[in-house]
Design a protein around this motif. Structure first.
Motif, PDB file in Angstrom:
ATOM      1  N   VAL A 191       0.857  -1.178   0.000  1.00 55.14           N
ATOM      2  CA  VAL A 191       0.000   0.000   0.000  1.00 55.14           C
ATOM      3  C   VAL A 191       0.894   1.228   0.000  1.00 55.14           C
ATOM      4  O   VAL A 191       1.540   1.528   1.003  1.00 55.14           O
ATOM      5  CB  VAL A 191      -0.929   0.021   1.234  1.00 55.14           C
ATOM      6  CG1 VAL A 191      -1.832   1.250   1.184  1.00 55.14           C
ATOM      7  CG2 VAL A 191      -1.758  -1.252   1.289  1.00 55.14           C
ATOM      8  N   PRO A 192       0.982   1.965  -1.127  1.00 56.14           N
ATOM      9  CA  PRO A 192       1.836   3.155  -1.143  1.00 56.14           C
ATOM     10  C   PRO A 192       1.220   4.286  -0.357  1.00 56.14           C
ATOM     11  O   PRO A 192       0.027   4.294  -0.062  1.00 56.14           O
ATOM     12  CB  PRO A 192       1.917   3.509  -2.630  1.00 56.14           C
ATOM     13  CG  PRO A 192       0.632   2.999  -3.193  1.00 56.14           C
ATOM     14  CD  PRO A 192       0.312   1.755  -2.404  1.00 56.14           C
ATOM     15  N   GLY A 193       2.045   5.268  -0.020  1.00 59.91           N
ATOM     16  CA  GLY A 193       1.570   6.420   0.727  1.00 59.91           C
ATOM     17  C   GLY A 193       1.752   6.220   2.209  1.00 59.91           C
ATOM     18  O   GLY A 193       2.263   5.214   2.690  1.00 59.91           O
ATOM     19  N   GLU A 194       1.310   7.215   2.997  1.00 62.58           N
ATOM     20  CA  GLU A 194       1.469   7.155   4.429  1.00 62.58           C
ATOM     21  C   GLU A 194       0.402   8.003   5.097  1.00 62.58           C
ATOM     22  O   GLU A 194      -0.255   8.833   4.470  1.00 62.58           O
ATOM     23  CB  GLU A 194       2.840   7.660   4.856  1.00 62.58           C
ATOM     24  CG  GLU A 194       3.091   9.109   4.526  1.00 62.58           C
ATOM     25  CD  GLU A 194       4.453   9.577   5.005  1.00 62.58           C
ATOM     26  OE1 GLU A 194       4.487  10.466   5.862  1.00 62.58           O
ATOM     27  OE2 GLU A 194       5.453   9.058   4.518  1.00 62.58           O
ATOM     28  N   LEU A 195       0.197   7.783   6.376  1.00 64.91           N
ATOM     29  CA  LEU A 195      -0.747   8.587   7.133  1.00 64.91           C
ATOM     30  C   LEU A 195      -0.160   9.969   7.377  1.00 64.91           C
ATOM     31  O   LEU A 195       0.987  10.106   7.752  1.00 64.91           O
ATOM     32  CB  LEU A 195      -1.064   7.913   8.471  1.00 64.91           C
ATOM     33  CG  LEU A 195      -1.698   6.525   8.364  1.00 64.91           C
ATOM     34  CD1 LEU A 195      -1.803   5.919   9.752  1.00 64.91           C
ATOM     35  CD2 LEU A 195      -3.054   6.593   7.718  1.00 64.91           C
ATOM     36  N   ASP A 196      -0.968  10.998   7.157  1.00 62.08           N
ATOM     37  CA  ASP A 196      -0.488  12.349   7.363  1.00 62.08           C
ATOM     38  C   ASP A 196      -0.859  12.888   8.737  1.00 62.08           C
ATOM     39  O   ASP A 196      -0.375  13.930   9.148  1.00 62.08           O
ATOM     40  CB  ASP A 196      -1.075  13.280   6.292  1.00 62.08           C
ATOM     41  CG  ASP A 196      -0.354  13.109   4.964  1.00 62.08           C
ATOM     42  OD1 ASP A 196       0.804  12.690   4.988  1.00 62.08           O
ATOM     43  OD2 ASP A 196      -0.972  13.407   3.927  1.00 62.08           O
ATOM     44  N   ASP A 197      -1.760  12.225   9.449  1.00 60.68           N
ATOM     45  CA  ASP A 197      -2.155  12.741  10.750  1.00 60.68           C
ATOM     46  C   ASP A 197      -1.109  12.383  11.805  1.00 60.68           C
ATOM     47  O   ASP A 197      -0.299  11.495  11.625  1.00 60.68           O
ATOM     48  CB  ASP A 197      -3.512  12.149  11.158  1.00 60.68           C
ATOM     49  CG  ASP A 197      -3.493  10.637  11.175  1.00 60.68           C
ATOM     50  OD1 ASP A 197      -4.087  10.055  12.083  1.00 60.68           O
ATOM     51  OD2 ASP A 197      -2.873  10.042  10.279  1.00 60.68           O
ATOM     52  N   ILE A 198      -1.154  13.106  12.910  1.00 60.79           N
ATOM     53  CA  ILE A 198      -0.220  12.848  14.007  1.00 60.79           C
ATOM     54  C   ILE A 198      -0.677  11.601  14.739  1.00 60.79           C
ATOM     55  O   ILE A 198      -1.783  11.525  15.250  1.00 60.79           O
ATOM     56  CB  ILE A 198      -0.163  14.047  14.960  1.00 60.79           C
ATOM     57  CG1 ILE A 198       0.401  15.253  14.209  1.00 60.79           C
ATOM     58  CG2 ILE A 198       0.707  13.732  16.167  1.00 60.79           C
ATOM     59  CD1 ILE A 198       0.430  16.507  15.036  1.00 60.79           C
ATOM     60  N   ASP A 199       0.138  10.595  14.781  1.00 58.85           N
ATOM     61  CA  ASP A 199      -0.197   9.293  15.325  1.00 58.85           C
ATOM     62  C   ASP A 199       0.439   9.147  16.700  1.00 58.85           C
ATOM     63  O   ASP A 199       1.604   9.498  16.888  1.00 58.85           O
ATOM     64  CB  ASP A 199       0.335   8.211  14.379  1.00 58.85           C
ATOM     65  CG  ASP A 199      -0.259   6.844  14.641  1.00 58.85           C
ATOM     66  OD1 ASP A 199      -0.556   6.564  15.810  1.00 58.85           O
ATOM     67  OD2 ASP A 199      -0.398   6.086  13.683  1.00 58.85           O
ATOM     68  N   VAL A 200      -0.316   8.606  17.656  1.00 57.52           N
ATOM     69  CA  VAL A 200       0.246   8.404  18.988  1.00 57.52           C
ATOM     70  C   VAL A 200       1.386   7.395  18.944  1.00 57.52           C
ATOM     71  O   VAL A 200       2.228   7.372  19.843  1.00 57.52           O
ATOM     72  CB  VAL A 200      -0.838   7.937  19.983  1.00 57.52           C
ATOM     73  CG1 VAL A 200      -1.874   9.011  20.187  1.00 57.52           C
ATOM     74  CG2 VAL A 200      -1.499   6.645  19.524  1.00 57.52           C
ATOM     75  N   LEU A 201       1.440   6.556  17.894  1.00 56.47           N
ATOM     76  CA  LEU A 201       2.534   5.599  17.784  1.00 56.47           C
ATOM     77  C   LEU A 201       3.840   6.255  17.353  1.00 56.47           C
ATOM     78  O   LEU A 201       4.866   5.586  17.276  1.00 56.47           O
ATOM     79  CB  LEU A 201       2.164   4.500  16.787  1.00 56.47           C
ATOM     80  CG  LEU A 201       0.998   3.598  17.197  1.00 56.47           C
ATOM     81  CD1 LEU A 201       0.722   2.575  16.117  1.00 56.47           C
ATOM     82  CD2 LEU A 201       1.273   2.918  18.517  1.00 56.47           C
ATOM     83  N   GLN A 202       3.813   7.545  17.063  1.00 62.98           N
ATOM     84  CA  GLN A 202       5.042   8.246  16.723  1.00 62.98           C
ATOM     85  C   GLN A 202       5.826   8.675  17.959  1.00 62.98           C
ATOM     86  O   GLN A 202       6.957   9.130  17.831  1.00 62.98           O
ATOM     87  CB  GLN A 202       4.724   9.466  15.854  1.00 62.98           C
ATOM     88  CG  GLN A 202       4.228   9.092  14.465  1.00 62.98           C
ATOM     89  CD  GLN A 202       3.765  10.299  13.675  1.00 62.98           C
ATOM     90  OE1 GLN A 202       3.314  11.284  14.238  1.00 62.98           O
ATOM     91  NE2 GLN A 202       3.868  10.220  12.366  1.00 62.98           N
ATOM     92  N   VAL A 203       5.226   8.557  19.131  1.00 60.91           N
ATOM     93  CA  VAL A 203       5.909   8.988  20.354  1.00 60.91           C
ATOM     94  C   VAL A 203       6.449   7.802  21.141  1.00 60.91           C
ATOM     95  O   VAL A 203       6.999   7.979  22.227  1.00 60.91           O
ATOM     96  CB  VAL A 203       4.971   9.841  21.243  1.00 60.91           C
ATOM     97  CG1 VAL A 203       4.532  11.085  20.509  1.00 60.91           C
ATOM     98  CG2 VAL A 203       3.765   9.039  21.718  1.00 60.91           C
ATOM     99  N   VAL A 204       6.301   6.577  20.613  1.00 64.30           N
ATOM    100  CA  VAL A 204       6.838   5.369  21.236  1.00 64.30           C
ATOM    101  C   VAL A 204       7.822   4.746  20.258  1.00 64.30           C
ATOM    102  O   VAL A 204       7.520   4.605  19.072  1.00 64.30           O
ATOM    103  CB  VAL A 204       5.723   4.362  21.582  1.00 64.30           C
ATOM    104  CG1 VAL A 204       6.308   3.131  22.252  1.00 64.30           C
ATOM    105  CG2 VAL A 204       4.682   5.006  22.478  1.00 64.30           C
ATOM    106  N   THR A 205       9.006   4.392  20.727  1.00 62.74           N
ATOM    107  CA  THR A 205      10.016   3.826  19.841  1.00 62.74           C
ATOM    108  C   THR A 205       9.842   2.315  19.708  1.00 62.74           C
ATOM    109  O   THR A 205       9.237   1.657  20.569  1.00 62.74           O
ATOM    110  CB  THR A 205      11.432   4.117  20.356  1.00 62.74           C
ATOM    111  OG1 THR A 205      11.636   3.432  21.594  1.00 62.74           O
ATOM    112  CG2 THR A 205      11.643   5.614  20.536  1.00 62.74           C
ATOM    113  N   ALA A 206      10.396   1.784  18.622  1.00 64.70           N
ATOM    114  CA  ALA A 206      10.350   0.336  18.414  1.00 64.70           C
ATOM    115  C   ALA A 206      11.103  -0.396  19.513  1.00 64.70           C
ATOM    116  O   ALA A 206      10.717  -1.503  19.915  1.00 64.70           O
ATOM    117  CB  ALA A 206      10.938  -0.014  17.046  1.00 64.70           C
ATOM    118  N   GLY A 207      12.177   0.205  20.022  1.00 65.58           N
ATOM    119  CA  GLY A 207      12.927  -0.414  21.104  1.00 65.58           C
ATOM    120  C   GLY A 207      12.108  -0.542  22.373  1.00 65.58           C
ATOM    121  O   GLY A 207      12.293  -1.492  23.147  1.00 65.58           O
TER     122      GLY A 207
END
Length: 711
Positions: free
Chosen positions: A449-465
């Motif tokens: 699925v090309p493209g990406e979400l443009d809204d601010i996602d709460v998952l952006q404040v948690v790291t994969a680690g």
């Protein structure tokens, strides 16, 4: 200069840029560097084709040469895309969009130069395609490498890839504005100030660089100044838009069918042979219509052969149904040759063939209209010009790019209204018939699925680690089939990372890989039995991965793009496996991110009160066994001038009353005077003990008040 010295200097430069007060200014410098390097690559491609074509072709070409050269060239390209640069196979635009979707825009270092070699051989040997896709791939890869050199985050990395694509299109066709719009409309999918600035700079620098090296003339030098004067002519251009929509749909469906056919062949034959078969098909068509060779505007130097696109735009065209039949044969032949080339996986693009076939279609519509209504004064050459834009617009769903780039390719601005009408009608109708474009359809066919979400996602404040499962089992690359099956049966897991002896990620094995082992190429060819397969044999190699400091949002985006349930987490430099993010881990990460997001919202909402005289906010988590734990708000011995404002619990914000009971893990925000902050913190965080009075300063532990203050 040694490699170590270069690395040290690059590291020092990265440090300076990271400390720069204007990071966007540094991005502009990186965009200019990307444009310069991409301009050199585009010039190398154009000059390489100019030098190699005369060596392969020339004069009176024999029939067997028309068969041999495209076949041999395709075979050489097959070797390159099989063993050196698989990214160059097929449309470069599709590969670039795929890399943005599943790898955050990170290309391998070999892509630009190896892709340059593959495309030069393909187009010089007569492959039916364009150079815009490959040079966009090379430019995007160049921007990615510049971004990786300076360790940009993923968002800025994507801007750099878009900048490289813009520079590639601008340099390849001497069309800087078209290159900019191409990158924004097709690659980035949105127009942000940061992306726009970098893309503009890179496109201009790339175009200027190529212009200095290969010439400044427009691609199609038109001796006729087309002008639009009669509004009734718009009816003919509307019909052209309807016809171009069908052409765009044919490209989408035709490439999909050709890809499926050659995929079937690749399962049975050595991959370079399948490309050679595609080249042989092009040669057979060229026996009857040699104009199908190459891009359509730069044909091999065969005696008596003229560039068809240039002829359609500049020469007086015959009028009548016989002329329409000739153009129809030319269109069908070019379309078929392009499907064979693209479908087999050669290193060429779709842009030039859509211009070729669009021009032929436009000339057909113009000749038909002039034949039916000879008194209208229609010029079929003007229809050919508009057909170029409408054909690409319908195939790529990029009307703005199509209009501007045809302006720049031809240097003619007299057909604005017909261009806008035909491109608008073609795009609208093609989108109704088939939602996918010629670039997005192959991605959806592969589950991307090309493209990406443009809204601010709460998952952006948690790291994969933070979210990953660090102790998830993994497989060694040399582990035999029996041990792989045993691990799946014992754990019930759906997939495992495969690592080498140094714990570096080399692949991912899923349960479906194990279940489909009977159809593994090594087994089907008879070279191995199923029981002889290893974990690496079964694995999907070069899997997508994230790094510990990447946001979980990136991991979720890759999982959604590929419809997979896990993403390995690896160290950025060593590629050592440190964990796996699974779908279940995402749920916990979402809850953690939501709590942080709510906390940020709460702090922003209350920040205006922090300057009250002698009063500030204290935020603490209720500890198990503290004096607040299990008690109601009114039962806690709060100091004077203290107000419990909010409690965050389980992702929700609770407005407390006197009867609200505290639980361990609650995040409590209290408004207190400066003298009481330490007391409030002790009430919430310090386990209670006999005889302890939190209001007695002599019994407090002396923890610095400032640590509990919310700023």
């Amino acid at each position: 200069m040694t490699a170590t010295t270069i690395t040290d200097r690059a590291s020092r430069l990265r440090t300076r840029l990271a400390r720069a007060s204007d990071i966007e200014g540094s991005m502009l410098a990186m965009g200019a560097l990307t444009g310069l390097l991409t301009g050199l690559l585009a010039s190398g491609l154009i000059l390489g084709i100019r030098l190699l074509q005369p060596l392969l072709w020339g004069g009176d070409v024999l029939w067997w040469e028309l068969l041999l050269l495209p076949t041999a060239g395709a075979f050489v390209v097959g070797l390159l895309v099989t063993y050196v640069v698989p990214e160059a196979s097929g449309s470069g635009i599709v590969r670039t969009m795929e890399t943005l979707a599943v790898r955050g825009g990170r290309f391998r270092r070999r892509v630009p130069l190896a892709g340059l070699a593959a495309t030069t051989v393909a187009l010089s040997a007569g492959a039916s395609g364009g150079r815009e896709g490959p040079i966009a791939l090379m430019g995007g890869a160049t921007g990615s490498l510049v971004g990786q050199l300076f360790r940009l985050d993923e968002d800025r990395m994507k801007s750099m890839v878009g900048a490289g694509v813009a520079a590639g299109i601008g340099a390849s066709f001497n069309a800087p504005i078209g290159g900019m719009l191409f990158a924004i409309e097709l690659i980035l999918g949105r127009m942000r100030a940061r992306s726009l600035q970098v893309v503009v700079v890179s496109s201009v620098v790339g175009s200027v660089t190529a212009r200095q090296l290969v010439g400044s003339g427009v691609t199609f030098d038109l001796p006729v100044d087309y002008q639009f004067s009669d509004p009734w002519h718009l009816l003919g251009y509307a019909v052209l838009g309807l016809s171009a929509a069908g052409l765009g749909l044919a490209f989408v469906r035709g490439e999909a069918a050709a890809f499926r056919m050659f995929t079937w062949l690749r399962r049975r034959l050595w991959r370079p042979l399948t490309l050679a078969i595609g080249g042989l098909g092009v040669g057979i068509i060229a026996l009857f219509v040699p104009e199908v060779l190459g891009t359509g505007d730069a044909l091999p130097p065969i005696e008596g052969l003229i560039d068809p696109v240039h002829a359609l735009l500049t020469r007086d065209l015959d009028v009548g149904w016989a002329a329409i039949g000739v153009l129809a044969a030319l269109l069908v032949a070019k379309f078929a040759a392009t499907m064979l080339t693209i479908g087999s996986g050669s290193a060429v693009g779709t842009f030039a063939p859509t211009l070729f076939t669009g021009a032929a279609l436009g000339a057909m519509v113009g000749i038909a209209a002039d034949t039916i209504v000879p008194s209208a004064g229609l010029d079929p050459r003007a229809f050919a010009l508009v057909g170029m834009a409408a054909g690409f617009s319908a195939a790529a769903r990029a009307p703005l790019t199509s209009i501007i780039i045809v302006f720049e390719l031809t240097g003619d601005y007299g057909m604005v209204l017909p261009l806008m009408l035909s491109c608008g009608v073609a795009t609208w109708l093609a989108d109704r018939w088939e939602p996918d474009s010629v670039y997005t359809h192959p991605l959806h066919e592969r589950g991307i699925v090309p493209g990406e979400l443009d809204d601010i996602d709460v998952l952006q404040v948690v790291t994969a680690g933070e979210a990953m499962t660090p102790d998830h089992p993994s497989l060694l690359d040399v582990q035999p089939w029996e041990e792989v099956v045993d691990l799946f049966e014992r754990t019930g897991s759906h997939g495992f990372a495969v690592v080498d002896g140094g714990n570096r990620l080399v692949g991912v094995v899923t349960r479906s890989d194990v279940e489909d082992a009977e159809r593994h190429p090594l087994v089907r060819s008879g070279r191995r039995r199923v029981s002889q397969l290893t974990a690496l044999d079964l694995a999907t190699q070069r899997p997508v991965a994230v790094h510990p400091d990447d946001p979980v949002h990136n991991a979720v985006h890759r999982m959604a793009a590929l419809d997979i349930g896990r993403v390995p987490v690896i160290e950025r430099r060593s590629r050592r496996l440190v964990g796996i993010v699974r779908r279940g881990d995402v749920v916990g990460a979402y809850q953690q991110g939501l709590n942080r997001h709510l906390g940020d919202q709460q702090r922003r909402a209350t920040r205006s009160l922090r300057d009250l005289a002698g009063v500030s906010f204290v935020e603490e988590r209720v500890a198990e066994g503290s004096l607040a734990d299990g008690n109601r708000v009114r039962e806690v011995a709060w100091p004077a001038r203290t107000i419990v404002t909010t409690i965050r619990r389980g992702g929700e914000v609770v407005m407390p009353t006197g009867d609200t009971r505290f639980s361990p893990g609650d995040v409590v925000v209290v408004l207190a005077d400066n003298a009481s902050r330490g007391t409030v913190r002790h009430l919430l965080t310090v386990p209670s003990r006999d005889g302890y009075d939190p209001t007695d300063p002599a019994q407090q532990d002396g923890v610095a008040d400032d640590e509990a203050t919310v700023e």
